[in-house]
Design an enzyme around this catalytic site. Structure first.
Site: not given
Length: 239
Positions: A37, A63, A65-69, A71-72, A127, A188, A197, A217-218
Site C-alpha cells: 500500500k 490508497d 481516498k479521492f473525495h471531490d466533485i 470532474n476533479t 477504522t 492487529r 484503530q 501496517g505497523r
C-alpha cells in the site's frame, strides 16, 4: 482488472514519508504479500513517481481516498493511471463522495487503461471511527449502518469493492455475497497495540469472516524484522 485472491491475501502498508525506506520494506516483504500500500503520507512526500518504484516489487494498492466533485476525481484517476507501467492495481475513493463521483472515477479508469484498469474501491467508514465519533459528524445509527448505506450506493454506482473494518465484513458478505472485493484495514495480530484503530480484529478472525485482502501496517513495518513479521501473518491465514 482482477484483484480477487483465491484466499485472503495480505497487503503491507508502507506508511512513511521516506521513499528509500518504503522501497526497502517493499523488497523485504514482497515474498510474503500480494500487494503493498502507498498512502497519502508516502505519496505526498515522494510524489507520484514513487508508485512506479514500489510497483517493481509488488503491485500497488494506491490508497489516496479521492473525495471531490466528479470532474476533479475523474481527472485525478486519469493522472494516476497515465503511466501504464506504474498504474496501481487498486485505488480508493470515499464512498461519501456519491454515486456520480464513483461512476466518473470508474469511467476515467476504463477510458485510460481499459481492462487493465485498477479496481475501484469505496472507503465506507474509517477504522478509527467509533459510533460517538461518527455521530459528531452528523451521521446517526453507528458505523455498521453507515457502512451498509455507503456500500449499497457505491456498488450500484460501479465500485468493484469496499474498504471496511473487520467488524463489518460478515454483514457485507450477508448483504452482497462473494462478488465485491473487501479490503480490510484495522488488522492487529494478537498482542499488538491497537494504536489509533478503533474497530479491529486479528488476521485469522478477519479472514474467516470473508475478507479478500487484509491491510497491515505497523505490526509489519514497526517490527525488528518486517519480512519475518509479514511471513508470520501470511502463514496464519487460511489457504
Amino acid at each position: 482488472m482482477r484483484q480477487k485472491p483465491n484466499a485472503a491475501g495480505l497487503i503491507a502498508a508502507l506508511d512513511t514519508p521516506d521513499a528509500a525506506r518504503a522501497e526497502g520494506w517493499a523488497a523485504a516483504v514482497a515474498p510474503h504479500v500480494g500487494l503493498v500500500k502507498v498512502g497519502l503520507e508516502l505519496f505526498c512526500a515522494a510524489g507520484p513517481g514513487v508508485v512506479g518504484r514500489i510497483a517493481r516489487h509488488r503491485p500497488v494498492f494506491l490508497d489516496l481516498k479521492f473525495h471531490d466533485i466528479p470532474n476533479t476525481v475523474a481527472g485525478a484517476v486519469r493522472s494516476v493511471c497515465a503511466d501504464r507501467a506504474a498504474a496501481p492495481a487498486m485505488l480508493t475513493l470515499h464512498g461519501g463522495g456519491g454515486a456520480a463521483m464513483i461512476e466518473a472515477a470508474r469511467r476515467a479508469a476504463e477510458d485510460t487503461l481499459g481492462a487493465a484498469r485498477p479496481a475501484i474501491l469505496a472507503v465506507t467508514v474509517l477504522t478509527s471511527f467509533t459510533a460517538a465519533a461518527l455521530a459528531e459528524t452528523g451521521v446517526a445509527g453507528g458505523p455498521a449502518q453507515q457502512v451498509l448505506r455507503l456500500a449499497r450506493l457505491a456498488l450500484a454506482a460501479g465500485a468493484d469493492g469496499l474498504v471496511c473494518s473487520p467488524q463489518e465484513v460478515s454483514r457485507l458478505r450477508d448483504a452482497f455475497g462473494g462478488a465485491p472485493l473487501l479490503v480490510v484495514p484495522g488488522i492487529r495480530p494478537a498482542g499488538s497495540a491497537a494504536g489509533d484503530q478503533a474497530r479491529i480484529a486479528t488476521p485469522e478472525e478477519t479472514a474467516a469472516m470473508g475478507a479478500d485482502w487484509l491491510v497491515v501496517g505497523r505490526p509489519i513495518t514497526g517490527a525488528d524484522d518486517p519480512a519475518a513479521a509479514a511471513a508470520a501473518i501470511a502463514a496464519s491465514l487460511p489457504r
